[in-house]
Design a protein around this motif. Structure first.
Motif, PDB file in Angstrom:
ATOM      1  N   PHE A 216      -4.190  18.973   2.395  1.00 29.71           N
ATOM      2  CA  PHE A 216      -2.852  18.496   2.716  1.00 29.71           C
ATOM      3  C   PHE A 216      -1.863  19.662   2.746  1.00 29.71           C
ATOM      4  N   PRO A 217      -0.696  19.481   3.369  1.00 33.27           N
ATOM      5  CA  PRO A 217       0.276  20.572   3.487  1.00 33.27           C
ATOM      6  C   PRO A 217       0.670  21.209   2.149  1.00 33.27           C
ATOM      7  N   ASP A 218       0.615  20.452   1.062  1.00 32.32           N
ATOM      8  CA  ASP A 218       0.981  21.016  -0.243  1.00 32.32           C
ATOM      9  C   ASP A 218      -0.164  21.809  -0.878  1.00 32.32           C
ATOM     10  N   GLY A 219      -1.309  21.903  -0.168  1.00 33.24           N
ATOM     11  CA  GLY A 219      -2.453  22.659  -0.667  1.00 33.24           C
ATOM     12  C   GLY A 219      -3.461  21.830  -1.428  1.00 33.24           C
ATOM     13  N   SER A 220      -3.142  20.594  -1.744  1.00 31.96           N
ATOM     14  CA  SER A 220      -4.098  19.745  -2.453  1.00 31.96           C
ATOM     15  C   SER A 220      -5.246  19.370  -1.517  1.00 31.96           C
ATOM     16  N   GLU A 221      -6.407  19.118  -2.110  1.00 29.16           N
ATOM     17  CA  GLU A 221      -7.589  18.748  -1.341  1.00 29.16           C
ATOM     18  C   GLU A 221      -8.250  17.522  -1.943  1.00 29.16           C
ATOM     19  N   ALA A 222      -8.943  16.788  -1.107  1.00 29.56           N
ATOM     20  CA  ALA A 222      -9.698  15.627  -1.547  1.00 29.56           C
ATOM     21  C   ALA A 222     -10.950  15.522  -0.691  1.00 29.56           C
ATOM     22  N   THR A 223     -12.025  15.059  -1.296  1.00 29.24           N
ATOM     23  CA  THR A 223     -13.264  14.875  -0.539  1.00 29.24           C
ATOM     24  C   THR A 223     -13.305  13.471   0.048  1.00 29.24           C
ATOM     25  N   PHE A 224     -14.117  13.335   1.095  1.00 26.85           N
ATOM     26  CA  PHE A 224     -14.250  12.038   1.751  1.00 26.85           C
ATOM     27  C   PHE A 224     -15.624  11.900   2.379  1.00 26.85           C
ATOM     28  N   THR A 225     -15.947  10.680   2.735  1.00 26.27           N
ATOM     29  CA  THR A 225     -17.146  10.405   3.521  1.00 26.27           C
ATOM     30  C   THR A 225     -16.690   9.814   4.844  1.00 26.27           C
ATOM     31  N   ALA A 226     -17.470  10.056   5.875  1.00 28.76           N
ATOM     32  CA  ALA A 226     -17.140   9.540   7.199  1.00 28.76           C
ATOM     33  C   ALA A 226     -17.831   8.203   7.401  1.00 28.76           C
ATOM     34  N   ASP A 227     -17.130   7.288   8.026  1.00 28.52           N
ATOM     35  CA  ASP A 227     -17.686   5.977   8.367  1.00 28.52           C
ATOM     36  C   ASP A 227     -18.177   6.056   9.805  1.00 28.52           C
TER      37      ASP A 227
ATOM     38  N   ALA B 182       0.839  -1.202   0.000  1.00 30.61           N
ATOM     39  CA  ALA B 182       0.000   0.000   0.000  1.00 30.61           C
ATOM     40  C   ALA B 182       0.869   1.245   0.000  1.00 30.61           C
ATOM     41  N   HIS B 183       0.274   2.328  -0.452  1.00 24.37           N
ATOM     42  CA  HIS B 183       0.888   3.642  -0.331  1.00 24.37           C
ATOM     43  C   HIS B 183       0.302   4.270   0.924  1.00 24.37           C
ATOM     44  N   VAL B 184       1.127   4.841   1.787  1.00 23.97           N
ATOM     45  CA  VAL B 184       0.670   5.329   3.084  1.00 23.97           C
ATOM     46  C   VAL B 184       0.975   6.819   3.240  1.00 23.97           C
ATOM     47  N   TYR B 185       0.027   7.543   3.848  1.00 22.02           N
ATOM     48  CA  TYR B 185       0.231   8.935   4.238  1.00 22.02           C
ATOM     49  C   TYR B 185      -0.055   9.010   5.726  1.00 22.02           C
ATOM     50  N   SER B 186       0.895   9.486   6.508  1.00 22.54           N
ATOM     51  CA  SER B 186       0.715   9.625   7.954  1.00 22.54           C
ATOM     52  C   SER B 186       1.342  10.950   8.365  1.00 22.54           C
ATOM     53  N   ASP B 187       0.494  12.010   8.403  1.00 30.76           N
ATOM     54  CA  ASP B 187       1.025  13.340   8.661  1.00 30.76           C
ATOM     55  C   ASP B 187      -0.130  14.309   8.921  1.00 30.76           C
ATOM     56  N   ASP B 188       0.229  15.590   8.988  1.00 28.97           N
ATOM     57  CA  ASP B 188      -0.767  16.632   9.232  1.00 28.97           C
ATOM     58  C   ASP B 188      -1.696  16.814   8.039  1.00 28.97           C
ATOM     59  N   ALA B 189      -2.917  17.252   8.336  1.00 30.43           N
ATOM     60  CA  ALA B 189      -3.906  17.626   7.327  1.00 30.43           C
ATOM     61  C   ALA B 189      -4.916  18.530   8.021  1.00 30.43           C
ATOM     62  N   VAL B 190      -5.819  19.092   7.243  1.00 31.56           N
ATOM     63  CA  VAL B 190      -6.866  19.942   7.796  1.00 31.56           C
ATOM     64  C   VAL B 190      -8.203  19.459   7.251  1.00 31.56           C
ATOM     65  N   VAL B 191      -9.143  19.185   8.149  1.00 30.08           N
ATOM     66  CA  VAL B 191     -10.504  18.840   7.741  1.00 30.08           C
ATOM     67  C   VAL B 191     -11.237  20.140   7.452  1.00 30.08           C
ATOM     68  N   ILE B 192     -11.905  20.189   6.311  1.00 29.77           N
ATOM     69  CA  ILE B 192     -12.740  21.328   5.954  1.00 29.77           C
ATOM     70  C   ILE B 192     -14.174  20.814   5.908  1.00 29.77           C
ATOM     71  N   ALA B 193     -14.984  21.335   6.810  1.00 32.85           N
ATOM     72  CA  ALA B 193     -16.391  20.948   6.897  1.00 32.85           C
ATOM     73  C   ALA B 193     -17.207  22.230   6.900  1.00 32.85           C
ATOM     74  N   GLY B 194     -17.788  22.549   5.742  1.00 35.76           N
ATOM     75  CA  GLY B 194     -18.477  23.827   5.621  1.00 35.76           C
ATOM     76  C   GLY B 194     -17.457  24.944   5.713  1.00 35.76           C
ATOM     77  N   SER B 195     -17.663  25.886   6.630  1.00 32.71           N
ATOM     78  CA  SER B 195     -16.721  27.000   6.801  1.00 32.71           C
ATOM     79  C   SER B 195     -15.736  26.753   7.942  1.00 32.71           C
ATOM     80  N   THR B 196     -15.790  25.568   8.546  1.00 30.15           N
ATOM     81  CA  THR B 196     -14.924  25.238   9.677  1.00 30.15           C
ATOM     82  C   THR B 196     -13.723  24.429   9.211  1.00 30.15           C
TER      83      THR B 196
END
Length: 95
Positions: free
Chosen positions: A63-74, A3-17
């Motif tokens: 992500f720290p490089d400015g890229s973003e991705a959407t997700f769903t919560a389990d 697998a490819h793994v990412y284990s580091d800082d990120a920011v959750v964006i939920a609405g304006s928060t």
């Protein structure tokens, strides 16, 4: 290759928060490139990801490089002790 793994800082964006989190994400090499998943834990133990994510229409991870991705919560995998939550990525893996 497992697998490819990412284990580091990120920011959750939920609405304006925005909430800083520790992201532990995986993208299996054996799965289609758009399959990725993992867990998010808030940097601040007082932050409640569950309530924030439950009440937001669009969930994204920056992500720290400015890229973003959407997700769903389990919602079946919420850890009440650590505040972490399991997620499933939607779209191509950003890492």
């Amino acid at each position: 290759m497992a697998a490819h793994v990412y284990s580091d800082d990120a920011v959750v964006i939920a609405g304006s928060t925005q909430i800083p989190v520790q992201a532990k994400l995986r993208k299996p090499y054996t799965q289609p490139s758009e399959k990725w998943f993992g867990t998010l834990a808030p940097d601040n133990p007082q932050a409640d990801l569950y309530i924030l994510l439950e009440n937001s229409d669009r969930l994204a991870l920056r992500f720290p490089d400015g890229s973003e991705a959407t997700f769903t919560a389990d919602w079946t995998a919420v850890n009440g002790v650590t505040g972490s939550i399991r997620i499933d990525g939607t779209g191509p893996a950003p890492f």
